[in-house]
Scaffold this motif. Structure first.
Motif, mmCIF file in Angstrom:
data_model
loop_
_atom_site.group_PDB
_atom_site.id
_atom_site.type_symbol
_atom_site.label_atom_id
_atom_site.label_comp_id
_atom_site.label_asym_id
_atom_site.label_seq_id
_atom_site.Cartn_x
_atom_site.Cartn_y
_atom_site.Cartn_z
ATOM 1 N N LEU A 33 -14.511 38.770 -8.208
ATOM 2 C CA LEU A 33 -15.088 37.267 -9.101
ATOM 3 C C LEU A 33 -14.623 36.283 -8.660
ATOM 4 C CD1 LEU A 33 -14.870 38.831 -12.850
ATOM 5 C CD2 LEU A 33 -16.851 38.292 -11.796
ATOM 6 N N LEU A 34 -12.864 35.920 -7.994
ATOM 7 C CA LEU A 34 -12.831 34.685 -7.928
ATOM 8 C C LEU A 34 -13.377 34.047 -6.735
ATOM 9 C CD1 LEU A 34 -8.752 34.461 -9.190
ATOM 10 C CD2 LEU A 34 -11.598 33.579 -10.066
ATOM 11 N N GLN A 35 -13.776 34.830 -6.122
ATOM 12 C CA GLN A 35 -14.182 34.728 -5.021
ATOM 13 C C GLN A 35 -15.665 33.475 -4.945
ATOM 14 O OE1 GLN A 35 -15.885 37.508 -2.690
ATOM 15 N NE2 GLN A 35 -13.351 38.603 -1.601
ATOM 16 N N ASP A 36 -16.270 33.749 -5.980
ATOM 17 C CA ASP A 36 -17.186 32.877 -5.671
ATOM 18 C C ASP A 36 -16.911 32.223 -6.483
ATOM 19 O OD1 ASP A 36 -19.295 34.636 -5.795
ATOM 20 O OD2 ASP A 36 -19.420 34.876 -7.993
ATOM 21 N N LEU A 37 -15.917 30.962 -6.952
ATOM 22 C CA LEU A 37 -15.450 29.775 -6.663
ATOM 23 C C LEU A 37 -15.001 28.988 -5.518
ATOM 24 C CD1 LEU A 37 -13.733 30.697 -9.933
ATOM 25 C CD2 LEU A 37 -15.605 29.719 -10.012
ATOM 26 N N GLU A 38 -14.538 29.584 -4.909
ATOM 27 C CA GLU A 38 -13.817 29.201 -3.469
ATOM 28 C C GLU A 38 -14.699 27.872 -3.025
ATOM 29 O OE1 GLU A 38 -11.098 31.145 -1.404
ATOM 30 O OE2 GLU A 38 -11.308 28.887 -1.063
ATOM 31 N N GLY A 39 -14.097 27.019 -2.837
ATOM 32 C CA GLY A 39 -14.821 26.202 -1.794
ATOM 33 C C GLY A 39 -14.976 24.235 -3.424
ATOM 34 N N GLN A 40 -15.057 25.284 -4.764
ATOM 35 C CA GLN A 40 -15.290 24.131 -5.471
ATOM 36 C C GLN A 40 -14.148 23.516 -6.306
ATOM 37 O OE1 GLN A 40 -17.497 24.926 -8.872
ATOM 38 N NE2 GLN A 40 -18.510 26.563 -8.252
ATOM 39 N N TYR A 41 -12.894 24.553 -5.578
ATOM 40 C CA TYR A 41 -12.007 24.009 -6.784
ATOM 41 C C TYR A 41 -10.273 24.085 -5.435
ATOM 42 C CZ TYR A 41 -13.877 24.339 -11.138
ATOM 43 O OH TYR A 41 -14.866 24.429 -12.223
ATOM 44 N N ASP A 42 -9.029 23.241 -5.856
ATOM 45 C CA ASP A 42 -8.292 23.390 -5.070
ATOM 46 C C ASP A 42 -7.269 24.466 -4.694
ATOM 47 O OD1 ASP A 42 -9.292 20.945 -3.526
ATOM 48 O OD2 ASP A 42 -9.029 19.294 -4.862
ATOM 49 N N PHE A 43 -7.193 24.242 -6.483
ATOM 50 C CA PHE A 43 -5.878 24.875 -7.406
ATOM 51 C C PHE A 43 -7.124 25.813 -9.001
ATOM 52 C CE2 PHE A 43 -3.888 21.422 -5.734
ATOM 53 C CZ PHE A 43 -3.606 21.905 -5.313
ATOM 54 N N LEU A 44 -6.374 26.827 -8.881
ATOM 55 C CA LEU A 44 -6.313 27.874 -9.951
ATOM 56 C C LEU A 44 -5.664 28.088 -10.361
ATOM 57 C CD1 LEU A 44 -10.035 28.446 -9.178
ATOM 58 C CD2 LEU A 44 -9.199 30.824 -10.146
ATOM 59 N N PHE A 45 -5.920 28.220 -12.086
ATOM 60 C CA PHE A 45 -4.600 28.670 -13.211
ATOM 61 C C PHE A 45 -5.427 29.223 -13.464
ATOM 62 C CE2 PHE A 45 -1.357 25.156 -12.381
ATOM 63 C CZ PHE A 45 -2.225 24.031 -11.172
ATOM 64 N N LEU A 46 -4.323 30.453 -13.809
ATOM 65 C CA LEU A 46 -4.532 32.183 -14.382
ATOM 66 C C LEU A 46 -4.313 31.792 -15.477
ATOM 67 C CD1 LEU A 46 -5.177 34.904 -11.644
ATOM 68 C CD2 LEU A 46 -7.313 33.162 -12.918
ATOM 69 N N ASP A 47 -4.664 31.234 -17.110
ATOM 70 C CA ASP A 47 -3.128 31.437 -18.039
ATOM 71 C C ASP A 47 -3.071 33.138 -18.447
ATOM 72 O OD1 ASP A 47 -1.486 30.727 -19.855
ATOM 73 O OD2 ASP A 47 -2.933 30.081 -20.875
ATOM 74 N N CYS A 48 -2.275 33.992 -18.011
ATOM 75 C CA CYS A 48 -2.445 35.573 -18.305
ATOM 76 C C CYS A 48 -1.785 35.694 -20.070
ATOM 77 C CB CYS A 48 -1.538 35.979 -17.152
ATOM 78 S SG CYS A 48 -2.546 36.216 -16.230
ATOM 79 N N PRO A 49 -1.932 36.535 -21.005
ATOM 80 C CA PRO A 49 -1.509 37.189 -21.803
ATOM 81 C C PRO A 49 -0.020 38.173 -20.789
ATOM 82 C CG PRO A 49 -3.483 38.593 -20.755
ATOM 83 C CD PRO A 49 -3.152 37.632 -20.269
ATOM 84 N N PRO A 50 1.079 38.117 -21.957
ATOM 85 C CA PRO A 50 1.923 38.719 -21.877
ATOM 86 C C PRO A 50 1.442 40.570 -21.833
ATOM 87 C CG PRO A 50 2.005 38.532 -24.125
ATOM 88 C CD PRO A 50 0.561 37.313 -23.666
ATOM 89 N N SER A 51 2.482 41.101 -21.319
ATOM 90 C CA SER A 51 2.225 42.388 -21.533
ATOM 91 C C SER A 51 2.226 42.599 -20.099
ATOM 92 C CB SER A 51 1.408 43.105 -21.695
ATOM 93 O OG SER A 51 -0.262 43.498 -21.738
#
Lengths: 249, 524
Positions: free
Chosen positions: A109-127
């Motif tokens: 899914l994230l491949q689609d964003l390649e080139g649009q952003y320099d940094f991606l932050f995935l804010d994950c739930p615990p567990s």
């Protein structure tokens, strides 16, 4: 595009504060940044005043029936966007389980964003779950906020053990201490013995700060309302250190 | 991740404050953040940047200036900090900007165009979570022209207020709604850019007259009238460039000035029997004087412009040895420039302009016209062009491998005359064949021109060496480097000579076309 995930098995350790504040610092420095709020509680979305809802829900996304692009919202800060949370994210595991290669889904899914952003932050739930495995595969480094308490250190050990057995080899793990209260002997002691950690922690520590709590009142990143606070300053140095580490890898 | 909408302007007579108050009934606006900017737009005298579709400006900031470049209207500008506002392409920051603009600006100076002072107010458009869903920009501005040489003080013009909506990703519906609200309030998309509006307000939308001849003549026009039109255009080019020549802003002013002089001379001598012989003789001499008096400065300009290319072709180790030569050239250029400035301040020059204009604007009493004055211009033009064409053809065909260089120089002059005639009168003939004729001729001219330039530069280089030796300003290493350069020039000249025949052959293929165009016209 570098992908970071703020992650910890334990809850309430400052994952969302880290994702929101670090992405804000990155954008302020001129980078294009995106936060994906993967936590069904939608705290990151709340901080950015954006409704925690995605059109079509998580299931369609995981099934490849909808794309990430149209779901992205611009925040109030230039260069910083958010992919909001959705309550259906609580069923992310179940949704992933129904697919062929669950661990790969997020990365694809994230491949689609390649080139649009320099940094991606995935804010994950615990567990620790199927969803977190998907995160481990997709990201370049885990940023692990850790409170200097025995219980927190225990989960760090658990994570290290888990990754050793099942984690992707290239994944970097960057723990850092947060909510540090130097008045507490316990905190000071743990910081002094930081060499005993299962993996080296970043130098920068984020102090306990009432401003971080106030983020929920201001509904904005720290730097935008308490730019000069010690906590805001610590996120800026933390980001510098993370960039250095990312470059070194 | 955002983009700005088109700019909108209020309908005439409407007040921005009233519009904003009414808009607040429909949407929630934050308190505006305001900022002020003084943008100093620059461009070359002939508006090369404007023609490229971009705009370049600088703003003052702490410790210097910040340079802004917008490649097209509506694009986000890029910016660079600089010590000072740039005057030539070489002062632009290295990288993408210089790569894009250097070939366009070339040797031209960046001159102040107009200053735009703007006050920008940015409102956040908020939703019920107080989240920003769009930005509304309100720009109030003024165009300012500085004090000028004509003694006029600073002048200001208020420009129409502009509005724009900045879309935020993921909020396109809000953006569309705002666009509708602006439309409903009577706002219309602005038809010009801010810079264009400022230039129009200040009365300087038109760039300088280009020396390019874009004359519209009609076939039946009497020859005298057509030529007057051509001469008047050339005179205005001369006058427009005069101030730039005097203050030596850049080398192109003098170049354009001299082209106008040469064209005038060519038209005077090539098209006979249209003006009285006494008039032709007087002004032929006068324009010849102007050509002569401005020649040395131009030669030195050319040398200085070519220096970087020369250095590039010499081994890096000896490049610095040419520095005394450059110094010498600069010194001479300054002296020649002074001489030229004096000539342009002389009564002789003033009366050339005055008398020539009078001559061109007056009507001769009927019955006193020379034989060709009342002939249709198309006939006169075709006859002259065909004659000039034949001359080039005959002379060129006679050139062989061993023909002395002088013959090539003569041919170069003939080609120039033919080229000017073709350009003066191109509107009288079918556009396509004329264009291809000029194209082939131009290629031939390039070869002949370069051949001649290298010859002239070789002669001059020897002369400079003598001068520098007698002044004692040339160390042996410099003279050696100049010797290398001399050999290089010889080699290049030889290469051009080899290129002559193929070019001439290509040109001579146009003979049937030329014959049909110009001789056919003659017979009818």
């Amino acid at each position: 595009m570098k992908i970071f995930a703020t992650y910890n098995i334990k809850g309430g350790v400052g994952k969302t504060a880290a994702a929101v504040n670090l992405s804000y610092v990155a954008a302020q420095e001129g980078a294009r940044a995106l936060v994906w709020d993967l936590d069904p509680q939608g705290a990151a979305s709340f901080y950015f005043r954006i409704k925690a809802k995605i059109q079509g829900g998580t299931k369609r996304l995981v099934a490849g029936k909808s794309e990430l692009d149209p779901l992205i919202k611009g925040t109030d800060f230039p260069g910083l966007d958010l992919l909001p949370a959705d309550f259906s994210l609580r069923h992310l595991d179940r949704a992933l389980d129904g697919t062929k290669k669950p661990a790969q889904i997020l990365a694809q899914l994230l491949q689609d964003l390649e080139g649009q952003y320099d940094f991606l932050f995935l804010d994950c739930p615990p567990s620790i779950s199927l969803a977190s495995r998907s995160v481990f595969v997709a990201c370049d480094a885990l940023l692990v906020p850790t409170i200097p308490t025995p219980l927190s250190l225990r989960t760090l050990d658990q994570l290290a053990g888990h990754l050793k057995k099942k984690g992707p080899k290239r994944l970097r793990v960057l723990p850092f201490f947060c909510m540090v209260d130097r008045r507490k002997i316990l905190h000071r002691n743990i910081l002094e013995q930081r060499d005993d950690l299962p993996m080296p922690a970043l130098e920068t520590t984020v102090p306990y700060s009432t401003y971080v709590e106030q983020m929920g009142i201001h509904r904005a990143p720290l730097g935008s309302f308490a730019h000069r606070s010690a906590a805001a300053e610590s996120y800026r140095s933390l980001w510098k250190e993370i960039l250095l580490q990312a470059k070194a890898s | 991740m955002t983009h700005c909408s088109t700019e909108y302007v209020l309908p005439s007579g409407a007040k921005a404050e009233v519009f904003l108050t009414e808009l607040e009934d429909q949407v929630v606006l934050s308190q505006p953040e305001t900022s002020q900017e003084n943008r100093f737009f620059v461009d070359t005298f002939d508006r090369r940047i404007q023609r490229l579709g971009g705009s370049l400006w600088w703003q003052r900031q702490k410790d210097g200036v910040r340079l802004f470049w917008r490649s097209a209207p509506g694009q986000r500008p890029s910016s660079w900090p600089l010590q000072d506002c740039p005057t030539f392409a070489s002062a632009l920051p290295k990288g993408s900007l210089r790569t894009a603009l250097e070939p366009v600006i070339q040797m031209r100076r960046l001159l102040p165009l107009v200053e735009v002072r703007l006050k920008a107010s940015v409102f956040r458009v908020l939703d019920r979570r107080q989240k920003t869903v769009a930005y509304l920009h309100w720009v109030q501005s003024q165009a300012v022209l500085p004090r000028d040489t004509a003694g006029r003080g600073k002048r200001r013009w208020d420009l129409t207020d502009r509005f724009a909506i900045e879309e935020i990703r993921g909020y396109s519906k809000k953006f569309q709604r705002l666009t509708r609200l602006l439309g409903a309030a009577g706002l219309r998309p602005a038809e010009t850019t801010q810079l264009e509006a400022a230039l129009a307000a200040a009365g300087c939308s038109q760039g300088s007259k280009s020396s390019k001849l874009q004359l519209e003549l009609s076939a039946r026009q009497p020859a005298e009238e057509a030529l007057q039109q051509i001469f008047l255009h050339l005179l205005s080019v001369l006058e427009v460039n005069e101030a730039g020549v005097r203050s030596d802003l850049d080398s192109e002013f003098l170049h354009e000035f001299r082209v106008a002089v040469r064209r005038t001379r060519a038209a005077l001598t090539q098209v006979r029997g249209v003006f009285p012989a006494t008039v032709v003789e007087r002004f032929r001499q006068e324009f010849s004087w102007l050509g002569k008096v401005s020649g040395p400065t131009r030669d030195l300009d050319v040398y200085l412009l070519k220096m970087p290319t020369y250095e590039e072709h010499l081994p890096p180790s000896i490049r610095a040895d040419l520095e005394p030569l450059r110094h010498h050239l600069r010194g001479r250029q300054r002296r020649e420039q002074k001489r030229l400035t004096r000539a342009l301040a002389s009564p002789r020059y003033r009366s050339i302009k005055k008398d020539w204009r009078q001559e061109l604007e007056s009507k001769r009493p009927s019955g006193e016209s020379p034989p060709n004055a009342l002939m249709p211009i198309s006939k006169v033009a075709a006859k002259r062009i065909w004659k000039a064409y034949k001359k080039v053809f005959t002379r060129g065909s006679a050139i062989h491998r061993d023909t002395p260089a002088e013959a090539l120089h003569d041919l170069r002059i003939d080609c120039k005359k033919l080229r000017y005639l073709l350009e003066f009168f191109r509107s009288l003939f079918a556009p396509q064949p004329i264009a291809s004729l000029i194209r082939d001729l131009k290629k031939l001219q390039d070869t002949l021109g370069d051949f001649n330039d290298f010859e002239v530069q070789r002669d001059q280089l020897s002369q400079y060496a003598d001068e520098m030796t007698s002044e004692g300003s040339a160390p042996a290493s410099t003279l050696l480097a100049m010797g290398r350069l001399l050999a290089l020039l010889e080699e290049w000249q030889h290469r051009e000579r080899l290129g002559f025949h193929p070019r001439f052959e290509a040109f001579s293929k146009s003979r049937p076309v030329a014959q049909k165009l110009f001789r056919g016209e003659n017979r009818s």
